[in-house]
Design a protein around this motif. Sequence first.
Motif, PDB file in Angstrom:
ATOM      1  N   TYR A 225      29.631  29.518  34.760  1.00  0.00           N
ATOM      2  CA  TYR A 225      30.185  30.871  34.807  1.00  0.00           C
ATOM      3  C   TYR A 225      29.984  31.596  33.471  1.00  0.00           C
ATOM      4  O   TYR A 225      29.776  32.804  33.432  1.00  0.00           O
ATOM      5  N   ALA A 226      30.041  30.842  32.380  1.00  0.00           N
ATOM      6  CA  ALA A 226      29.872  31.443  31.058  1.00  0.00           C
ATOM      7  C   ALA A 226      28.457  31.975  30.849  1.00  0.00           C
ATOM      8  O   ALA A 226      28.221  32.789  29.942  1.00  0.00           O
ATOM      9  N   SER A 227      27.504  31.523  31.686  1.00  0.00           N
ATOM     10  CA  SER A 227      26.126  32.007  31.576  1.00  0.00           C
ATOM     11  C   SER A 227      25.985  33.417  32.120  1.00  0.00           C
ATOM     12  O   SER A 227      24.983  34.086  31.866  1.00  0.00           O
ATOM     13  N   TYR A 228      26.979  33.889  32.874  1.00  0.00           N
ATOM     14  CA  TYR A 228      26.912  35.196  33.509  1.00  0.00           C
ATOM     15  C   TYR A 228      28.068  36.124  33.125  1.00  0.00           C
ATOM     16  O   TYR A 228      27.896  37.342  33.076  1.00  0.00           O
ATOM     17  N   ILE A 229      29.234  35.539  32.892  1.00  0.00           N
ATOM     18  CA  ILE A 229      30.460  36.333  32.748  1.00  0.00           C
ATOM     19  C   ILE A 229      30.890  36.413  31.284  1.00  0.00           C
ATOM     20  O   ILE A 229      30.786  35.442  30.530  1.00  0.00           O
ATOM     21  N   ASN A 230      31.404  37.576  30.896  1.00  0.00           N
ATOM     22  CA  ASN A 230      31.932  37.771  29.550  1.00  0.00           C
ATOM     23  C   ASN A 230      33.406  37.342  29.527  1.00  0.00           C
ATOM     24  O   ASN A 230      34.287  38.091  29.972  1.00  0.00           O
ATOM     25  N   PHE A 231      33.670  36.173  29.023  1.00  0.00           N
ATOM     26  CA  PHE A 231      35.032  35.636  29.036  1.00  0.00           C
ATOM     27  C   PHE A 231      35.918  36.229  27.946  1.00  0.00           C
ATOM     28  O   PHE A 231      37.092  35.876  27.840  1.00  0.00           O
ATOM     29  N   ARG A 232      35.374  37.139  27.171  1.00  0.00           N
ATOM     30  CA  ARG A 232      36.201  37.867  26.188  1.00  0.00           C
ATOM     31  C   ARG A 232      36.826  39.117  26.821  1.00  0.00           C
ATOM     32  O   ARG A 232      37.735  39.710  26.239  1.00  0.00           O
ATOM     33  N   ASN A 233      36.353  39.478  27.995  1.00  0.00           N
ATOM     34  CA  ASN A 233      36.875  40.660  28.671  1.00  0.00           C
ATOM     35  C   ASN A 233      38.313  40.399  29.144  1.00  0.00           C
ATOM     36  O   ASN A 233      38.594  39.367  29.753  1.00  0.00           O
ATOM     37  N   PRO A 234      39.254  41.327  28.881  1.00  0.00           N
ATOM     38  CA  PRO A 234      40.668  41.127  29.262  1.00  0.00           C
ATOM     39  C   PRO A 234      40.862  40.887  30.752  1.00  0.00           C
ATOM     40  O   PRO A 234      41.692  40.057  31.149  1.00  0.00           O
ATOM     41  N   SER A 235      40.124  41.617  31.591  1.00  0.00           N
ATOM     42  CA  SER A 235      40.274  41.447  33.046  1.00  0.00           C
ATOM     43  C   SER A 235      39.821  40.060  33.484  1.00  0.00           C
ATOM     44  O   SER A 235      40.414  39.459  34.395  1.00  0.00           O
ATOM     45  N   ILE A 236      38.797  39.543  32.848  1.00  0.00           N
ATOM     46  CA  ILE A 236      38.308  38.202  33.167  1.00  0.00           C
ATOM     47  C   ILE A 236      39.303  37.148  32.685  1.00  0.00           C
ATOM     48  O   ILE A 236      39.554  36.147  33.375  1.00  0.00           O
ATOM     49  N   LYS A 237      39.898  37.387  31.550  1.00  0.00           N
ATOM     50  CA  LYS A 237      40.898  36.445  31.025  1.00  0.00           C
ATOM     51  C   LYS A 237      42.065  36.292  31.990  1.00  0.00           C
ATOM     52  O   LYS A 237      42.587  35.200  32.184  1.00  0.00           O
ATOM     53  N   ARG A 238      42.454  37.387  32.635  1.00  0.00           N
ATOM     54  CA  ARG A 238      43.568  37.331  33.581  1.00  0.00           C
ATOM     55  C   ARG A 238      43.211  36.598  34.871  1.00  0.00           C
ATOM     56  O   ARG A 238      44.093  36.186  35.622  1.00  0.00           O
ATOM     57  N   MET A 239      41.931  36.414  35.123  1.00  0.00           N
ATOM     58  CA  MET A 239      41.485  35.732  36.345  1.00  0.00           C
ATOM     59  C   MET A 239      41.612  34.213  36.238  1.00  0.00           C
ATOM     60  O   MET A 239      41.560  33.507  37.246  1.00  0.00           O
ATOM     61  N   ASN A 240      41.777  33.714  35.006  1.00  0.00           N
ATOM     62  CA  ASN A 240      41.875  32.259  34.777  1.00  0.00           C
ATOM     63  C   ASN A 240      40.665  31.501  35.333  1.00  0.00           C
ATOM     64  O   ASN A 240      40.792  30.437  35.930  1.00  0.00           O
ATOM     65  N   LEU A 241      39.495  32.077  35.122  1.00  0.00           N
ATOM     66  CA  LEU A 241      38.266  31.402  35.532  1.00  0.00           C
ATOM     67  C   LEU A 241      37.913  30.302  34.540  1.00  0.00           C
ATOM     68  O   LEU A 241      38.231  30.407  33.350  1.00  0.00           O
ATOM     69  N   ASN A 242      37.252  29.293  35.005  1.00  0.00           N
ATOM     70  CA  ASN A 242      36.793  28.205  34.142  1.00  0.00           C
ATOM     71  C   ASN A 242      35.375  28.514  33.675  1.00  0.00           C
ATOM     72  O   ASN A 242      34.442  28.555  34.480  1.00  0.00           O
ATOM     73  N   PRO A 243      35.177  28.743  32.372  1.00  0.00           N
ATOM     74  CA  PRO A 243      33.828  29.094  31.890  1.00  0.00           C
ATOM     75  C   PRO A 243      32.805  27.993  32.117  1.00  0.00           C
ATOM     76  O   PRO A 243      31.603  28.271  32.180  1.00  0.00           O
ATOM     77  N   LEU A 244      33.268  26.761  32.259  1.00  0.00           N
ATOM     78  CA  LEU A 244      32.353  25.636  32.474  1.00  0.00           C
ATOM     79  C   LEU A 244      32.139  25.328  33.957  1.00  0.00           C
ATOM     80  O   LEU A 244      31.392  24.402  34.297  1.00  0.00           O
TER      81      LEU A 244
END
Length: 377
Positions: A225-244
Amino acid sequence: MVFIYEPTLKQKKSKMALISARITPKKVAVVVAVVWILTCVYLWLPNSQTKKAEDKKTMALRLAGYTSSHLNNGTVHVVLTADDLSLIGMIAAVNSIHRNTKHHVSFHLVTTEENVEHLRKWIESTKLKTIEYEIHAFHTEWLKGRIKIRGGRKQLGQPINYARYYVPQMFPELKGRIIYIDSDCIVQGDIADLNKTRIRRGHVGAFSEDCNSVSKRFSNFKNTYASYINFRNPSIKRMNLNPLACSFNTGVYVVDMKTWIQRNITVKLSHWLRLNTRQEVYGSENGGGGAQPPMMIALHKKYSSLSPIWNVRHLGTTLGKLYARAFIQRAKILHWDGRFKPWERQAQFADIWDKYYIPDPSGNFKVVRRVKNMGKM
């Protein structure tokens, strides 16, 4: 001496009167009703037993994790999209599906408005004229101001790449299971087998993850997921996605449209598209932008696994040989994702694609080859 009793005429009349008194109209009605009920039960019983057998089979499939749409045997619905650059690929993909199945397939084809008649003539003027199909002109205004490509190939920003989001709007009659296939694919297996893919209860569909492996070389392109998604984005942080978490490919998938609609997937995809134009949600990472990142976000933990043999991809990412020919011949779907398309100048295993290519009757689309027999490496 033997005496034979013979009732008198008076006694006979008396006995008949007694019987007549006992058989009332009400009793006759009751007898008729009972006979009618027993007849209905007799006629209904075989169907009832069959229904019970079907119910047991249905329950067994549900317990095994299949969704309701999988239980509806019948037509296989396939959705493909293409613009003027990939229309030639759509024709080859449709032909490969048609040639490699004996099951009833209905094709739902999406293209730009200016290509509708061209596509129709391409089908009606060739051996594909016997297929069942419909063509929808994609409304690009649905995406006005919603696409922003920060990285990767600029072609990924073409509106037709996002048409897969709007299947419920384009084909509202499709309420069950559908298969989506990119136009840069060739289907070597029976599409009906792909339609039987297990989708767990509550999941929207089945996708092939990028970390799965069916050959030693298959895991060359591991993505997270980290290869596509910006995990520094606040909205993404609230999603609790696993970057790995392992990413999945959106070029081939099976989805249950009823679940898609119930979970408002199209609305969620549109939300992430709009947000990405204002904030950096995705697109700057190694995986690039396009239609895939929003689907990864909206479908996180809502999809089942699709066997990677049904999406042997990366054939268009390099001219080098990624797979052995023996493996390629066993693959169910070949996917030339990337810049090197099999109808253009160079591509690996292009000779396999050539087998399904149908020349354009108008002559507008032609296959170009720079290196002779490039595909037979």
